[in-house]
Design an enzyme around this catalytic site. Structure first.
Site, short mmCIF file in Angstrom:
data_model
loop_
_atom_site.label_atom_id
_atom_site.label_comp_id
_atom_site.label_asym_id
_atom_site.label_seq_id
_atom_site.Cartn_x
_atom_site.Cartn_y
_atom_site.Cartn_z
N ASN A 1 -84.97 -31.79 -44.52
CA ASN A 1 -83.51 -31.35 -44.31
C ASN A 1 -82.52 -31.48 -45.40
O ASN A 1 -81.98 -33.58 -45.21
CB ASN A 1 -83.34 -31.48 -42.69
CG ASN A 1 -81.38 -31.13 -42.15
OD1 ASN A 1 -80.58 -30.24 -42.91
ND2 ASN A 1 -81.30 -32.08 -40.90
N TRP A 2 -81.34 -30.78 -46.32
CA TRP A 2 -80.83 -31.33 -46.84
C TRP A 2 -79.24 -31.83 -46.37
O TRP A 2 -78.64 -31.89 -47.03
CB TRP A 2 -80.52 -30.39 -48.24
CG TRP A 2 -82.13 -30.33 -48.76
CD1 TRP A 2 -82.88 -31.04 -48.66
CD2 TRP A 2 -81.98 -29.12 -50.32
NE1 TRP A 2 -84.44 -30.50 -49.59
CE2 TRP A 2 -83.55 -29.90 -50.26
CE3 TRP A 2 -81.01 -28.36 -51.29
CZ2 TRP A 2 -84.57 -29.13 -51.99
CZ3 TRP A 2 -82.29 -28.05 -51.60
CH2 TRP A 2 -83.57 -28.64 -52.59
N LYS A 3 -79.10 -30.94 -45.93
CA LYS A 3 -77.74 -30.85 -45.30
C LYS A 3 -76.67 -30.57 -45.39
O LYS A 3 -77.17 -29.61 -46.33
CB LYS A 3 -77.36 -32.66 -44.43
CG LYS A 3 -78.51 -33.06 -43.43
CD LYS A 3 -78.47 -34.40 -42.57
CE LYS A 3 -79.12 -34.96 -41.82
NZ LYS A 3 -80.08 -36.19 -41.02
N GLY B 1 -83.80 -36.52 -43.81
CA GLY B 1 -83.28 -36.14 -44.23
C GLY B 1 -83.04 -37.18 -45.33
O GLY B 1 -83.00 -35.95 -46.47
N GLY B 2 -82.29 -37.95 -45.60
CA GLY B 2 -82.08 -38.40 -46.64
C GLY B 2 -83.16 -38.70 -47.66
O GLY B 2 -83.86 -38.98 -48.61
N SER C 1 -85.59 -41.05 -39.78
CA SER C 1 -85.14 -42.34 -40.90
C SER C 1 -86.93 -42.65 -41.42
O SER C 1 -87.25 -43.89 -41.18
CB SER C 1 -84.63 -43.76 -40.09
OG SER C 1 -84.05 -43.65 -40.49
N HIS D 1 -79.70 -29.00 -34.43
CA HIS D 1 -79.98 -30.63 -34.31
C HIS D 1 -78.47 -31.71 -34.33
O HIS D 1 -77.30 -30.88 -33.45
CB HIS D 1 -79.51 -30.74 -36.03
CG HIS D 1 -79.94 -31.83 -36.60
ND1 HIS D 1 -78.98 -32.38 -36.31
CD2 HIS D 1 -80.64 -32.30 -37.57
CE1 HIS D 1 -79.53 -33.94 -37.77
NE2 HIS D 1 -80.40 -33.75 -38.15
N GLY E 1 -80.99 -41.36 -39.89
CA GLY E 1 -79.74 -41.83 -41.53
C GLY E 1 -78.84 -43.11 -40.61
O GLY E 1 -78.27 -43.30 -41.37
#
Ligand code: PGA
Length: 247
Positions: free
Chosen positions: A8-10, A230-231, A209, A95, A171
């Site tokens: 998920n590159w957001k 994500g990150g 995370s 989300h 995150g």
């Protein structure tokens, strides 16, 4: 079930960085025989670009949201039909950042998931409790209610995926312990088994995370069928390393 490693590159990266990352993922996967399926969900403006780069590769593309509406006068929205047209096979719905930033309710999430399915997309339906809800012993109650409200009637094993993302782990660098995550995933599967057959064929991803150094312990749990990342999905190296933790 083949595990799904979803990025998920957001709202991150510029177009050249997105192209670079997609290219690096494709090149990195050529060198290995992946034990997982890979999916990336770039921001809307880069979907076409990333889809072109990943066209002949095993990496699938998805979007981070879709409209509840079919088409028409809905400024700023993007329809499920458009996403399918761009080559998406998945779309994230509900989300926690959308639930918080845009006030999305379970009912809205349910409608988005149904719309995605109507256009042949697999919705990744996100659920998860906040830190205070967990501390109050309400985690299962909250997640159970989100499942109840967010899963459309049309859902059956194979046409949707659940992502369990404890809000306090997104995150933040804090991860649920593999045992706590597994306990919630087992709860989710039991809950799904009450409403549909073959619940063991429904993918339940963990998100919050997930990193190369904690992925293996999470992904070896029997009810954790992949990750929503994500990150650590923003560099090819860490994203692919998470996938490699599976074999
Ligand atoms: P994170 O995000 O891996 O950066 O915690 C996960 C997500 O929000 O999907």
């Amino acid at each position: 079930m083949t595990p799904l490693i979803a990025g998920n590159w957001k709202m991150n990266l510029g177009s050249s960085e997105a192209a670079q990352l997609a290219g690096d993922l494709a090149a990195g996967l050529l060198k290995t025989d992946p034990a997982a399926e890979y999916l990336v969900c770039p921001p809307f403006p880069y979907l076409g670009l990333v889809a072109d780069i990943l066209k002949e590769t095993p990496v699938m593309i998805g979007a981070q949201d879709c409209s509840v509406c079919e088409n028409g006068a809905h400024t700023g929205d993007v329809s499920a039909a458009m996403l399918a047209d761009m080559g998406c096979s998945y779309v994230i719905v509900g989300h926690s950042e959308r639930r918080t930033d845009h006030g999305e309710t379970d009912e809205i999430v349910r409608q988005k998931a149904a719309k995605a399915q109507a256009h042949g997309l697999v919705p990744i339906i996100c659920v998860g409790e906040t830190e205070s809800q967990r501390e109050a012993g309400q985690a299962e109650k909250v997640v159970g209610a989100q499942l109840e409200g967010s899963i459309p009637e049309t859902a059956q094993a194979g046409n949707f995926v659940i992502a369990y993302e404890p809000v306090w782990a997104i995150g933040t660098g804090k991860t649920a312990t593999p045992e706590d995550a597994e306990a919630m995933h087992a709860f989710i599967r039991d809950n799904l088994a009450l409403r549909m057959p073959v619940s063991e064929r429904i993918g339940i991803l963990y998100g919050g995370s997930m990193k190369p150094d904690n992925a293996e312990a999470l992904l070896c749990m029997p009810n954790i069928n992949g990750g929503l990342i994500g990150g650590a999905s923003l560099t090819a190296e860490s994203f692919l390393e998470i996938g490699r933790a599976i074999s």
